[in-house]
Design a protein around this motif. Sequence first.
Motif, short mmCIF file in Angstrom:
data_model
loop_
_atom_site.label_atom_id
_atom_site.label_comp_id
_atom_site.label_asym_id
_atom_site.label_seq_id
_atom_site.Cartn_x
_atom_site.Cartn_y
_atom_site.Cartn_z
N ALA A 54 0.82 -1.21 0.00
CA ALA A 54 0.00 0.00 0.00
C ALA A 54 0.86 1.26 0.00
O ALA A 54 0.34 2.35 -0.26
N THR A 55 2.14 1.13 0.29
CA THR A 55 3.10 2.24 0.36
C THR A 55 2.66 3.30 1.38
O THR A 55 1.81 4.16 1.11
N LEU A 56 3.27 3.23 2.57
CA LEU A 56 2.97 4.21 3.61
C LEU A 56 3.37 5.60 3.15
O LEU A 56 4.45 5.78 2.58
N SER A 57 2.53 6.56 3.41
CA SER A 57 2.90 7.95 3.14
C SER A 57 4.05 8.34 4.08
O SER A 57 4.08 7.90 5.23
N PRO A 58 4.99 9.16 3.60
CA PRO A 58 6.12 9.53 4.47
C PRO A 58 5.68 10.27 5.73
O PRO A 58 6.42 10.27 6.72
N ILE A 59 4.50 10.86 5.73
CA ILE A 59 4.08 11.59 6.94
C ILE A 59 3.36 10.71 7.96
O ILE A 59 2.99 11.16 9.03
N SER A 60 3.16 9.42 7.64
CA SER A 60 2.46 8.57 8.61
C SER A 60 3.42 8.18 9.73
O SER A 60 4.58 7.86 9.50
N THR A 61 2.92 8.26 10.95
CA THR A 61 3.76 7.99 12.12
C THR A 61 3.20 6.88 12.99
O THR A 61 3.88 6.34 13.85
N GLU A 62 1.94 6.55 12.80
CA GLU A 62 1.26 5.63 13.69
C GLU A 62 0.38 4.70 12.85
O GLU A 62 -0.28 5.16 11.92
N ILE A 63 0.39 3.39 13.19
CA ILE A 63 -0.40 2.42 12.43
C ILE A 63 -1.43 1.82 13.38
O ILE A 63 -1.07 1.29 14.44
N VAL A 64 -2.72 1.90 12.99
CA VAL A 64 -3.81 1.41 13.84
C VAL A 64 -4.33 0.09 13.29
O VAL A 64 -4.47 -0.07 12.07
N PHE A 65 -4.62 -0.84 14.20
CA PHE A 65 -5.12 -2.16 13.84
C PHE A 65 -6.52 -2.30 14.43
O PHE A 65 -6.68 -2.23 15.65
N HIS A 66 -7.51 -2.46 13.55
CA HIS A 66 -8.90 -2.52 13.98
C HIS A 66 -9.39 -3.96 13.96
O HIS A 66 -9.26 -4.65 12.94
N GLY A 67 -9.99 -4.41 15.06
CA GLY A 67 -10.61 -5.73 15.12
C GLY A 67 -12.08 -5.64 14.75
O GLY A 67 -12.65 -4.54 14.66
N GLU A 104 7.76 2.77 13.55
CA GLU A 104 8.99 1.95 13.60
C GLU A 104 8.77 0.61 14.28
O GLU A 104 9.40 -0.38 13.93
N ASP A 105 7.84 0.55 15.24
CA ASP A 105 7.53 -0.74 15.87
C ASP A 105 6.75 -1.64 14.90
O ASP A 105 6.95 -2.85 14.86
N ALA A 106 5.85 -1.02 14.12
CA ALA A 106 5.04 -1.80 13.17
C ALA A 106 5.91 -2.40 12.07
O ALA A 106 5.60 -3.46 11.54
N LEU A 107 7.00 -1.72 11.71
CA LEU A 107 7.82 -2.16 10.58
C LEU A 107 8.89 -3.18 10.95
O LEU A 107 9.61 -3.67 10.08
N ARG A 108 8.99 -3.56 12.22
CA ARG A 108 9.94 -4.61 12.61
C ARG A 108 9.61 -5.90 11.86
O ARG A 108 8.45 -6.23 11.67
#
Length: 356
Positions: free
Chosen positions: A129-142, A162-166
Amino acid sequence: MSSRRPPIAGRFTAEELALAGRNRGMPLEALRHDVTPSGLHYLLIHFDIPDADESRWQLSIEGLVEKPRVFSVAELKGLPSRTVRVTMECAGNGRGQLSPRYPSVPWLEEGVSTAEWTGVPLHAVLGHATLSPISTEIVFHGADRGIDAGVEHYFARSLAREDALRDDVLVAYAMNGAPLPPQHGAPLRLVVPRWYGMASVKWLRSIQALDRPFDGLQQARGYHFRRVAGEKGEPCTLMRVNSLMAPPGIPDFYTRRRIVEAGAVEIVGRAWSGAAPVERVEFGLDGHWTAARVASQQHALSWMRWSFVWHATPGEHELACRATDAAGNTQPFEPPWDLSGFGNNGVQRIHVTVRA
Ligand SMILES: Nc1nc2c(c(=O)[nH]1)N[C@H]1C(S)=C(S)[C@@H](COP(=O)(O)O)O[C@H]1N2
Ligand SMILES: [Mo]
């Protein structure tokens, strides 16, 4: 938090019993397994298990991405996969030992297990999906919805970019070599190694990139260490260093007290830490501590096996264990105080009667 449930001292309530029955723990004798058999893995389900049809399930990648995407489960299964052996512990494990305690799932010490999860690395999914360079936080919805603290919501959690991309974070579709069971998040769940379990969002249906911290209830208010009501607190993240032993001998049915025959008894347990590898484990007998044997680590994200040969002498004894990690973190002798009962890594104690 104004809408917090008031703390309880004394006997467990009917509500706690109902939550404990739905969210059962791993029987401690299952510590003998390197990988917990799926049916013995602990469970934590806040609301109801959603009615999920794998053939129609969609995972959408949205928000601040350049190419928003929707994946079917079949499409994800066609991407390169990875399997990781991960120890997961509920942040509330040990809550039931505190007094007063927060009214929630009253874990004693059994809210921990290890499984082999197979899925697509999250960074690869996000790469499509290619993260936008300004995205800083990734949310996971159940997909599970309910009410907590008066707020109706779908269970959702976020990770910093940075934690999501490990590369060990997975969008998993299999557990211990079989399709995910409904109670563990079928058809898709996130698996975030080294973190307390709340980060590993089950029944994952969308991933959303933001340029600001996520303000969902389970993120901004829930899962914070707090000493007193009303303070902002510190978010629960990596699992604290911890260890357990399988209770030796045989139990008394009702009290669970242990009866052991005198002589050599091999004590076996597990130790883990999200912050750093476990460096040593000590076995405690009536307050005297000796180094236990720790097996060499083959799976960096999994608990380690430790053992100790105890020469049991007749009488009453108290057994304990205590792990220390390579960052110098060690388990406290008493449960650390937390208003919600999070992060209790106080040493396990087992009372044993040794028969001649
Ligand atoms: N969607 C959703 N994900 C969730 C939860 C939940 O209630 N809903 N519980 C979380 C918590 S608090 C824990 S400890 C782990 C437990 O995972 P398990 O039930 O597979 O052991 O799932 C996490 N993911
Ligand atoms: Mo949890």
